[in-house]
Design a protein around this motif. Structure first.
Motif, mmCIF file in Angstrom:
data_model
loop_
_atom_site.group_PDB
_atom_site.id
_atom_site.type_symbol
_atom_site.label_atom_id
_atom_site.label_comp_id
_atom_site.label_asym_id
_atom_site.label_seq_id
_atom_site.Cartn_x
_atom_site.Cartn_y
_atom_site.Cartn_z
ATOM 1 N N SER A 13 0.800 -1.176 0.085
ATOM 2 C CA SER A 13 0.057 -0.056 0.117
ATOM 3 C C SER A 13 0.859 1.190 -0.049
ATOM 4 N N GLU A 14 0.330 2.112 -0.666
ATOM 5 C CA GLU A 14 1.011 3.469 -0.635
ATOM 6 C C GLU A 14 0.676 4.748 0.245
ATOM 7 N N LYS A 15 -0.330 4.004 0.991
ATOM 8 C CA LYS A 15 -0.834 5.100 2.123
ATOM 9 C C LYS A 15 -0.658 4.653 3.600
ATOM 10 N N VAL A 16 -0.086 5.465 4.518
ATOM 11 C CA VAL A 16 -0.114 5.007 5.727
ATOM 12 C C VAL A 16 -0.764 6.050 6.541
ATOM 13 N N TYR A 17 -1.561 5.526 7.541
ATOM 14 C CA TYR A 17 -2.050 6.738 8.523
ATOM 15 C C TYR A 17 -1.315 6.776 9.925
ATOM 16 N N PHE A 18 -1.162 7.886 10.287
ATOM 17 C CA PHE A 18 -0.293 8.291 11.488
ATOM 18 C C PHE A 18 -1.277 8.873 12.546
ATOM 19 N N TYR A 19 -1.445 8.363 13.732
ATOM 20 C CA TYR A 19 -2.296 8.723 14.816
ATOM 21 C C TYR A 19 -1.488 9.287 15.899
ATOM 22 N N LEU A 20 -1.951 10.413 16.263
ATOM 23 C CA LEU A 20 -1.472 11.090 17.291
ATOM 24 C C LEU A 20 -2.455 11.340 18.277
ATOM 25 N N HIS A 21 -2.334 10.637 19.529
ATOM 26 C CA HIS A 21 -3.097 10.787 20.725
ATOM 27 C C HIS A 21 -3.327 12.101 21.186
ATOM 28 N N GLY A 22 -4.470 12.207 22.102
ATOM 29 C CA GLY A 22 -4.621 13.385 22.833
ATOM 30 C C GLY A 22 -3.624 13.187 24.005
ATOM 31 N N GLY A 23 -3.546 14.367 24.822
ATOM 32 C CA GLY A 23 -2.339 14.332 25.643
ATOM 33 C C GLY A 23 -2.686 15.474 26.808
ATOM 34 N N PRO A 24 -2.039 15.685 27.821
ATOM 35 C CA PRO A 24 -0.527 14.714 27.912
ATOM 36 C C PRO A 24 -0.626 13.521 28.938
ATOM 37 N N PHE A 25 -1.719 13.391 29.575
ATOM 38 C CA PHE A 25 -1.830 12.220 30.486
ATOM 39 C C PHE A 25 -2.234 11.149 29.662
ATOM 40 N N PHE A 26 -1.837 10.628 28.523
ATOM 41 C CA PHE A 26 -2.307 9.347 27.799
ATOM 42 C C PHE A 26 -1.322 9.191 26.760
ATOM 43 N N SER A 27 -1.366 7.867 26.593
ATOM 44 C CA SER A 27 -0.667 7.056 25.559
ATOM 45 C C SER A 27 -1.326 5.869 25.033
ATOM 46 N N LEU A 28 -0.967 5.405 23.687
ATOM 47 C CA LEU A 28 -1.591 4.312 23.297
ATOM 48 C C LEU A 28 -0.649 3.085 23.355
ATOM 49 N N GLY A 29 -1.142 1.985 23.712
ATOM 50 C CA GLY A 29 -0.484 0.696 23.670
ATOM 51 C C GLY A 29 -1.169 -0.190 22.429
ATOM 52 N N SER A 30 -2.156 0.243 22.164
ATOM 53 C CA SER A 30 -2.737 -0.714 21.190
ATOM 54 C C SER A 30 -4.074 -0.152 20.277
ATOM 55 N N HIS A 78 10.727 5.744 3.167
ATOM 56 C CA HIS A 78 9.631 5.246 2.441
ATOM 57 C C HIS A 78 8.999 6.480 1.416
ATOM 58 N N PRO A 79 10.062 6.792 0.501
ATOM 59 C CA PRO A 79 9.656 8.084 -0.240
ATOM 60 C C PRO A 79 8.598 8.045 -0.934
ATOM 61 N N ASN A 80 7.840 6.945 -1.507
ATOM 62 C CA ASN A 80 6.722 6.613 -2.330
ATOM 63 C C ASN A 80 5.427 6.516 -1.549
ATOM 64 N N THR A 81 5.622 6.831 -0.114
ATOM 65 C CA THR A 81 4.335 6.717 0.694
ATOM 66 C C THR A 81 3.669 7.773 1.122
ATOM 67 N N GLU A 82 2.319 7.991 0.820
ATOM 68 C CA GLU A 82 1.499 8.695 0.920
ATOM 69 C C GLU A 82 1.134 8.670 2.453
ATOM 70 N N MET A 83 1.576 9.699 3.459
ATOM 71 C CA MET A 83 1.447 9.888 4.963
ATOM 72 C C MET A 83 0.342 10.800 5.219
ATOM 73 N N VAL A 84 -0.605 10.076 5.873
ATOM 74 C CA VAL A 84 -1.621 10.571 6.523
ATOM 75 C C VAL A 84 -1.630 10.814 7.723
ATOM 76 N N LEU A 85 -1.620 12.161 8.499
ATOM 77 C CA LEU A 85 -1.508 12.461 9.796
ATOM 78 C C LEU A 85 -2.620 12.902 10.465
ATOM 79 N N LEU A 86 -3.000 12.164 11.457
ATOM 80 C CA LEU A 86 -4.431 12.494 12.185
ATOM 81 C C LEU A 86 -4.055 12.745 13.680
#
Length: 106
Positions: A13-30, A78-86
Motif C-alpha cells: 500500500s502507498e498510504k499509511v495513517y499516523f495517529y497522534l493521541h490526545g495528551g498529556p496524560f495519555f498514551s496508546l499501547g494498542s 519510504h519516499p513513495n508512501t502517502e503519509m496521512v497524519l491525524l
C-alpha cells in the motif's frame, strides 16, 4: 510503553495513517485503546500509533521535535508512501503544526 506501534496490513500500500493521541496524560499501547484508532484498524488501514515523549514545561517543543524527526526519517525511508497524519486534541494540534512545517519545507 513503546513509542511507535505499527499495524501494517498491506506492505504494498502507498498510504499509511499516523495517529497522534490526545495528551498529556495519555498514551496508546494498542488500537483497542482509542475509538478512532479502532475504526482505522477495523477498516484494515495501515496504521501507526505514535506516542510522543510528553515533556512538561517546554511548551510542546520536545514533542514537536521528536515527531518532526520521526516523520522526516520515515519519509526518507519510504519516499513513495502517502503519509496521512491525524490527531485528537493535543495530538491534533501537533498534527496541524507538523503538516504546516512539512508543506512549507517542500
Amino acid at each position: 510503553m513503546r513509542k511507535i506501534v505499527e499495524y501494517i496490513f498491506c506492505r504494498d500500500s502507498e498510504k499509511v495513517y499516523f495517529y497522534l493521541h490526545g495528551g498529556p496524560f495519555f498514551s496508546l499501547g494498542s488500537w483497542q485503546e482509542d475509538p478512532f484508532a479502532t475504526m482505522l484498524y477495523n477498516e484494515q488501514r495501515n496504521l501507526i500509533l505514535v506516542n510522543y515523549p510528553i515533556v512538561y514545561d517546554d511548551g510542546g517543543i520536545s514533542d514537536y521535535q521528536f515527531l518532526k524527526e520521526y516523520f522526516w526519517e520515515y519519509k526518507r525511508q519510504h519516499p513513495n508512501t502517502e503519509m496521512v497524519l491525524l490527531g485528537e486534541s493535543y495530538g491534533g494540534y501537533l498534527a496541524s503544526l507538523l503538516t504546516l512545517s512539512i508543506l512549507l519545507c517542500k
